[in-house]
Design a protein around this motif. Structure first.
Motif, mmCIF file in Angstrom:
data_model
loop_
_atom_site.group_PDB
_atom_site.id
_atom_site.type_symbol
_atom_site.label_atom_id
_atom_site.label_comp_id
_atom_site.label_asym_id
_atom_site.label_seq_id
_atom_site.Cartn_x
_atom_site.Cartn_y
_atom_site.Cartn_z
ATOM 1 N N VAL A 87 -15.384 -18.247 -31.492
ATOM 2 C CA VAL A 87 -16.097 -19.029 -30.484
ATOM 3 C C VAL A 87 -17.334 -18.240 -30.077
ATOM 4 C CG1 VAL A 87 -15.931 -20.165 -28.244
ATOM 5 C CG2 VAL A 87 -13.875 -19.897 -29.637
ATOM 6 N N ILE A 88 -18.499 -18.873 -30.191
ATOM 7 C CA ILE A 88 -19.760 -18.203 -29.860
ATOM 8 C C ILE A 88 -20.180 -18.595 -28.442
ATOM 9 C CG2 ILE A 88 -22.162 -17.827 -30.539
ATOM 10 C CD1 ILE A 88 -20.223 -16.969 -32.697
ATOM 11 N N ALA A 89 -20.502 -17.602 -27.631
ATOM 12 C CA ALA A 89 -20.928 -17.861 -26.255
ATOM 13 C C ALA A 89 -21.988 -16.848 -25.862
ATOM 14 C CB ALA A 89 -19.738 -17.774 -25.304
ATOM 15 N N SER A 90 -22.618 -17.090 -24.729
ATOM 16 C CA SER A 90 -23.537 -16.098 -24.170
ATOM 17 C C SER A 90 -23.285 -15.987 -22.680
ATOM 18 C CB SER A 90 -24.993 -16.457 -24.465
ATOM 19 O OG SER A 90 -25.264 -17.778 -24.080
ATOM 20 N N LYS A 91 -23.685 -14.853 -22.122
ATOM 21 C CA LYS A 91 -23.442 -14.599 -20.710
ATOM 22 C C LYS A 91 -24.294 -15.543 -19.871
ATOM 23 C CE LYS A 91 -22.542 -10.610 -17.795
ATOM 24 N NZ LYS A 91 -22.647 -9.167 -17.656
ATOM 25 N N ARG A 92 -23.718 -16.027 -18.779
ATOM 26 C CA ARG A 92 -24.432 -16.970 -17.909
ATOM 27 C C ARG A 92 -24.828 -16.229 -16.642
ATOM 28 N NH1 ARG A 92 -21.731 -21.145 -14.443
ATOM 29 N NH2 ARG A 92 -19.807 -20.467 -15.435
ATOM 30 N N GLU A 93 -26.129 -16.202 -16.383
ATOM 31 C CA GLU A 93 -26.627 -15.477 -15.217
ATOM 32 C C GLU A 93 -26.633 -16.353 -13.966
ATOM 33 O OE1 GLU A 93 -26.869 -12.407 -15.511
ATOM 34 O OE2 GLU A 93 -27.009 -12.196 -17.698
ATOM 35 N N LEU A 94 -27.151 -17.591 -14.114
ATOM 36 C CA LEU A 94 -27.275 -18.472 -12.952
ATOM 37 C C LEU A 94 -25.965 -19.201 -12.703
ATOM 38 C CD1 LEU A 94 -30.795 -19.981 -13.712
ATOM 39 C CD2 LEU A 94 -30.239 -18.186 -12.062
ATOM 40 N N GLN A 95 -25.549 -19.287 -11.441
ATOM 41 C CA GLN A 95 -24.295 -19.954 -11.105
ATOM 42 C C GLN A 95 -24.542 -21.005 -10.034
ATOM 43 O OE1 GLN A 95 -21.163 -17.049 -10.355
ATOM 44 N NE2 GLN A 95 -22.179 -15.644 -11.758
ATOM 45 N N GLY A 96 -23.513 -21.797 -9.768
ATOM 46 C CA GLY A 96 -23.651 -22.849 -8.761
ATOM 47 C C GLY A 96 -23.735 -24.225 -9.412
ATOM 48 N N THR A 97 -23.581 -25.259 -8.588
ATOM 49 C CA THR A 97 -23.527 -26.642 -9.078
ATOM 50 C C THR A 97 -24.814 -27.052 -9.783
ATOM 51 O OG1 THR A 97 -22.132 -27.136 -7.183
ATOM 52 C CG2 THR A 97 -22.976 -29.007 -8.390
#
Length: 201
Positions: free
Chosen positions: A5-15
């Motif tokens: 499974v390929i993914a990348s880190k997510r910096e921005l959060q919230g709805t």
């Protein structure tokens, strides 16, 4: 077979950030468990959507690559849009090869059509449950467990404790204790023909 499974880190959060991600064809997710801190990630929607349609993806130790760094995980949850074919969020749990994991494994039902209950008595096979909770080390996790219905008579059932489990795999304690039925052969509609009783004199 290793599923990557390929993914990348997510910096921005919230709805708002999650909504923008989804508009861009991405799915927000999280990886948790083990000694590392929980990590917010993002994945390609189409690749994940097709992976989720495969049975093995739900009952395998996956190789999750986040920006090139790999770790072993299990899929723990996938949230879907109420009416669109859209994945909204996924949860993965890190696994350690030296610690047992607790997973639901799908059942594959075999040989019902040649069982005496179906072939000779015209009964109907019925699958009561389609998966069971098991525990094992990650390296022993099976993609599925076979349920051989080949010897079942009408009205007879197979229970969880009757199943032949792969080496190193065992049912979790509450399933062992409850020993639920997993498959049964029902009598044909109208029941099995019987000779009518003689009327009373």
């Amino acid at each position: 077979m290793e599923i990557e499974v390929i993914a990348s880190k997510r910096e921005l959060q919230g709805t708002g950030a999650s909504r923008r991600l989804r508009h861009a064809g991405k799915v927000p997710g999280i990886v948790y468990g083990g000694s590392a801190a929980p990590m917010q990630i993002e994945l390609d929607h189409n690749a994940l959507y097709h992976a989720l349609r495969k049975e093995a993806f739900h009952a395998s130790v996956l190789s999750l690559s986040v920006d090139g760094a790999k770790e072993s995980v299990l899929l723990r949850d996938a949230q879907w849009h109420p009416y669109r074919q859209q994945v909204l969020h996924v949860d993965f749990q890190r696994v350690d090869k030296n610690h047992k994991i607790h997973v639901k494994v799908p059942l594959h039902f075999l040989n019902a059509e040649v069982s005496p209950g179906v072939k000779l008595a015209g009964g109907k096979p019925h699958h009561i449950v389609n998966e069971l909770d098991v525990q094992c080390f990650p390296g022993s996790l099976p993609e599925f467990i076979e349920v051989d219905m080949g010897t079942l008579e009408v009205g007879h059932s197979i229970h969880a404790n009757d199943l032949v489990l792969p080496a190193g795999v065992e049912l979790v304690a509450h399933v062992k204790q409850e020993n639920p039925a997993v498959a049964v052969i029902h009598a044909p509609k109208g029941g099995i023909e019987e000779t009518p009783a003689e009327p009373a004199a």
